[in-house]
Design a protein around this motif. Sequence first.
Motif, PDB file in Angstrom:
ATOM      1  N   HIS A 117      -5.062   0.598 -19.191  1.00  0.00           N
ATOM      2  CA  HIS A 117      -3.939   1.260 -18.525  1.00  0.00           C
ATOM      3  C   HIS A 117      -4.084   2.775 -18.628  1.00  0.00           C
ATOM      4  O   HIS A 117      -3.907   3.500 -17.647  1.00  0.00           O
ATOM      5  CB  HIS A 117      -2.614   0.831 -19.158  1.00  0.00           C
ATOM      6  N   TYR A 120      -6.665   3.998 -16.271  1.00  0.00           N
ATOM      7  CA  TYR A 120      -6.148   4.030 -14.909  1.00  0.00           C
ATOM      8  C   TYR A 120      -5.278   5.254 -14.674  1.00  0.00           C
ATOM      9  O   TYR A 120      -5.376   5.913 -13.647  1.00  0.00           O
ATOM     10  CB  TYR A 120      -5.347   2.764 -14.635  1.00  0.00           C
ATOM     11  N   MET A 124      -5.796   8.114 -11.826  1.00  0.00           N
ATOM     12  CA  MET A 124      -4.771   8.444 -10.826  1.00  0.00           C
ATOM     13  C   MET A 124      -4.481   9.943 -10.835  1.00  0.00           C
ATOM     14  O   MET A 124      -4.308  10.566  -9.797  1.00  0.00           O
ATOM     15  CB  MET A 124      -3.482   7.665 -11.111  1.00  0.00           C
ATOM     16  N   ASP A 133      -4.110  13.540   0.941  1.00  0.00           N
ATOM     17  CA  ASP A 133      -3.194  12.444   1.257  1.00  0.00           C
ATOM     18  C   ASP A 133      -3.372  11.370   0.190  1.00  0.00           C
ATOM     19  O   ASP A 133      -4.319  10.601   0.215  1.00  0.00           O
ATOM     20  CB  ASP A 133      -3.505  11.891   2.647  1.00  0.00           C
ATOM     21  N   THR A 135      -1.708   8.714  -0.360  1.00  0.00           N
ATOM     22  CA  THR A 135      -1.602   7.342   0.135  1.00  0.00           C
ATOM     23  C   THR A 135      -2.966   6.856   0.603  1.00  0.00           C
ATOM     24  O   THR A 135      -3.405   5.754   0.267  1.00  0.00           O
ATOM     25  CB  THR A 135      -0.587   7.256   1.283  1.00  0.00           C
ATOM     26  N   ARG A 136      -3.632   7.707   1.361  1.00  0.00           N
ATOM     27  CA  ARG A 136      -4.975   7.386   1.834  1.00  0.00           C
ATOM     28  C   ARG A 136      -5.912   7.139   0.658  1.00  0.00           C
ATOM     29  O   ARG A 136      -6.582   6.103   0.577  1.00  0.00           O
ATOM     30  CB  ARG A 136      -5.496   8.533   2.709  1.00  0.00           C
ATOM     31  N   LEU A 139      -5.101   3.932  -1.155  1.00  0.00           N
ATOM     32  CA  LEU A 139      -5.508   2.739  -0.416  1.00  0.00           C
ATOM     33  C   LEU A 139      -7.001   2.471  -0.601  1.00  0.00           C
ATOM     34  O   LEU A 139      -7.408   1.343  -0.896  1.00  0.00           O
ATOM     35  CB  LEU A 139      -5.180   2.898   1.067  1.00  0.00           C
ATOM     36  N   ILE A 140      -7.787   3.504  -0.437  1.00  0.00           N
ATOM     37  CA  ILE A 140      -9.237   3.318  -0.543  1.00  0.00           C
ATOM     38  C   ILE A 140      -9.628   2.884  -1.957  1.00  0.00           C
ATOM     39  O   ILE A 140     -10.422   1.961  -2.140  1.00  0.00           O
ATOM     40  CB  ILE A 140      -9.976   4.621  -0.172  1.00  0.00           C
ATOM     41  N   THR A 142      -7.767   1.409  -4.089  1.00  0.00           N
ATOM     42  CA  THR A 142      -7.283   0.052  -4.303  1.00  0.00           C
ATOM     43  C   THR A 142      -8.268  -0.952  -3.715  1.00  0.00           C
ATOM     44  O   THR A 142      -8.476  -2.038  -4.266  1.00  0.00           O
ATOM     45  CB  THR A 142      -5.896  -0.121  -3.673  1.00  0.00           C
TER      46      THR A 142
ATOM     47  N   LEU B 139     -12.226  -3.827   4.837  1.00  0.00           N
ATOM     48  CA  LEU B 139     -11.823  -2.801   3.868  1.00  0.00           C
ATOM     49  C   LEU B 139     -10.338  -2.912   3.551  1.00  0.00           C
ATOM     50  O   LEU B 139      -9.930  -2.922   2.380  1.00  0.00           O
ATOM     51  CB  LEU B 139     -12.142  -1.410   4.421  1.00  0.00           C
ATOM     52  N   ALA B 143      -8.476  -4.102   0.117  1.00  0.00           N
ATOM     53  CA  ALA B 143      -7.458  -3.322  -0.586  1.00  0.00           C
ATOM     54  C   ALA B 143      -6.303  -4.217  -1.012  1.00  0.00           C
ATOM     55  O   ALA B 143      -5.713  -4.037  -2.084  1.00  0.00           O
ATOM     56  CB  ALA B 143      -6.959  -2.189   0.296  1.00  0.00           C
ATOM     57  N   GLY B 146      -7.196  -5.727  -4.020  1.00  0.00           N
ATOM     58  CA  GLY B 146      -7.056  -4.758  -5.094  1.00  0.00           C
ATOM     59  C   GLY B 146      -5.635  -4.716  -5.625  1.00  0.00           C
ATOM     60  O   GLY B 146      -5.402  -4.653  -6.833  1.00  0.00           O
ATOM     61  N   LEU B 147      -4.702  -4.795  -4.700  1.00  0.00           N
ATOM     62  CA  LEU B 147      -3.293  -4.809  -5.085  1.00  0.00           C
ATOM     63  C   LEU B 147      -3.010  -6.000  -5.988  1.00  0.00           C
ATOM     64  O   LEU B 147      -2.335  -5.896  -7.022  1.00  0.00           O
ATOM     65  CB  LEU B 147      -2.450  -4.914  -3.817  1.00  0.00           C
ATOM     66  N   GLN B 150      -4.466  -5.457  -9.364  1.00  0.00           N
ATOM     67  CA  GLN B 150      -3.657  -4.553 -10.181  1.00  0.00           C
ATOM     68  C   GLN B 150      -2.444  -5.270 -10.753  1.00  0.00           C
ATOM     69  O   GLN B 150      -2.085  -5.067 -11.915  1.00  0.00           O
ATOM     70  CB  GLN B 150      -3.222  -3.351  -9.347  1.00  0.00           C
ATOM     71  N   LEU B 155      -1.268  -3.459 -14.013  1.00  0.00           N
ATOM     72  CA  LEU B 155      -1.287  -2.053 -13.613  1.00  0.00           C
ATOM     73  C   LEU B 155      -0.167  -1.817 -12.612  1.00  0.00           C
ATOM     74  O   LEU B 155      -0.135  -2.454 -11.561  1.00  0.00           O
ATOM     75  CB  LEU B 155      -2.613  -1.697 -12.935  1.00  0.00           C
ATOM     76  N   LEU B 157       0.748   0.532 -10.288  1.00  0.00           N
ATOM     77  CA  LEU B 157       0.445   1.741  -9.549  1.00  0.00           C
ATOM     78  C   LEU B 157       1.424   1.954  -8.404  1.00  0.00           C
ATOM     79  O   LEU B 157       1.581   3.042  -7.906  1.00  0.00           O
ATOM     80  CB  LEU B 157      -0.976   1.675  -9.002  1.00  0.00           C
ATOM     81  N   LEU B 166       1.947   2.605   1.236  1.00  0.00           N
ATOM     82  CA  LEU B 166       0.613   2.006   1.254  1.00  0.00           C
ATOM     83  C   LEU B 166       0.522   0.972   2.361  1.00  0.00           C
ATOM     84  O   LEU B 166      -0.439   0.950   3.143  1.00  0.00           O
ATOM     85  CB  LEU B 166       0.332   1.342  -0.099  1.00  0.00           C
ATOM     86  N   HIS B 169       0.518   2.589   5.766  1.00  0.00           N
ATOM     87  CA  HIS B 169      -0.761   3.253   6.030  1.00  0.00           C
ATOM     88  C   HIS B 169      -1.828   2.227   6.395  1.00  0.00           C
ATOM     89  O   HIS B 169      -2.615   2.438   7.320  1.00  0.00           O
ATOM     90  CB  HIS B 169      -1.190   4.046   4.805  1.00  0.00           C
TER      91      HIS B 169
END
Lengths: 182, 182
Positions: A117, A120, A124, A133, A135-136, A139-140, A142, B139, B143, B146-147, B150, B155, B157, B166, B169
């Motif tokens: 944790h 992570y 972050m 950004d 959010t962008r 997302l990537i 993630t 992709l 993601a 990935g969520l 997590q 996690l 996040l 998210l 987006h």
Amino acid sequence: MGTRETIVEAAMAIVRDQGVARLTLDEAARKAGISKGGVLYHFKSKDDLIRGMVQRLIDQCDQLNQEYYQREPEGPYRWARTLVRACFDPTGPANDPVGGALLAAVTVNPVLMEPVHAMYAKWMERLASDSPDMTRAGLICTAMDGLYFQRLMGLRLCEADACERLMNHALELLTPKEGEPS
Amino acid sequence: MGTRETIVEAAMAIVRDQGVARLTLDEAARKAGISKGGVLYHFKSKDDLIRGMVQRLIDQCDQLNQEYYQREPEGPYRWARTLVRACFDPTGPANDPVGGALLAAVTVNPVLMEPVHAMYAKWMERLASDSPDMTRAGLICTAMDGLYFQRLMGLRLCEADACERLMNHALELLTPKEGEPS
DNA sequence: CCTACTGTACCGTCCAGCCGGTATAGTAGG
DNA sequence: CCTACTATACCGGCTGGACGGTACAGTAGG
């Protein structure tokens, strides 16, 4: 190599090759070529051994990220790009097939996840520090977790070439085009 | 509700609330309000019980995806958008906090993952059927994995709002702009 | 000799799976 | 209606083995 490292290495190999359930002190000792007493001399309990495994993973990740960060050109999303590249490093911990099953071992004792944790949180922070950004970037990154997840679960969605396309696409999305609103 | 379902439900609850390690036949029986013998009458081994849990998860996912697919407007990336939306369903299996720890239970016996592999293959097929750019779709859906990862790992996040951003987006990236290639 | 380390023997606990039993319901023959 | 038999559902004690952890007896290098 120190005995401690040998033991951790052996434990990792067991989890990778035989699954978490097979990770016992006896087995770890056998694989490391010493006796159970030896293992318990270095790690005072099984939890302690797992802690060692987690720490090793974190150290490897940190080192890898550091290396890729140096190599990555400056600019926006530098950390995000670093994370993506590191995630695809064929020798990195993220690609050790089912290797991170370490984390699965951890599922058994959620307390041992705390160092992860913390790791992570640090990532972050870094990510936020240079991502126009968030959010962008989130997302990537993630998606990179998703990749890791798929590997953990034995899902083979990325053949080598699809994998590379995925990486390039992720990097593209982290390269703001001229004239695009940030 | 049939006894079988009750048992699976109980087993899920144990894993969610107490961790995989705590999942024993005795405990499952206790929680389901029957005896161990009863459990073993319905599931002939512990692995068999886990198989039942996996199947339940798959069924839930399938049903959820079906629902969201109906609701999702036609057009390119319809399946990808469906997967994204389903992933954020607050009542869906993907959001059951640590609920999918089922999968962690599975870590114990990788063989039991086969139905999940099959499910994944089906999803990929669907995805490929209506995605103009499979790399993009892959992709985004990765993601989503990935969520899930997590959440499994505890996690946190995504605070609620970051989570929604998210999702939006991700959906944006699946909505081809006018005049954009492909 | 002493410290760091390794090996062995053993203990207590936990748990999966087995098995003999019970209860209930259905069914068939007389 | 009664008896004999069978199938389904469930119970709970038992056991054998595995595993974490302890105790202790080495042993090799400094």
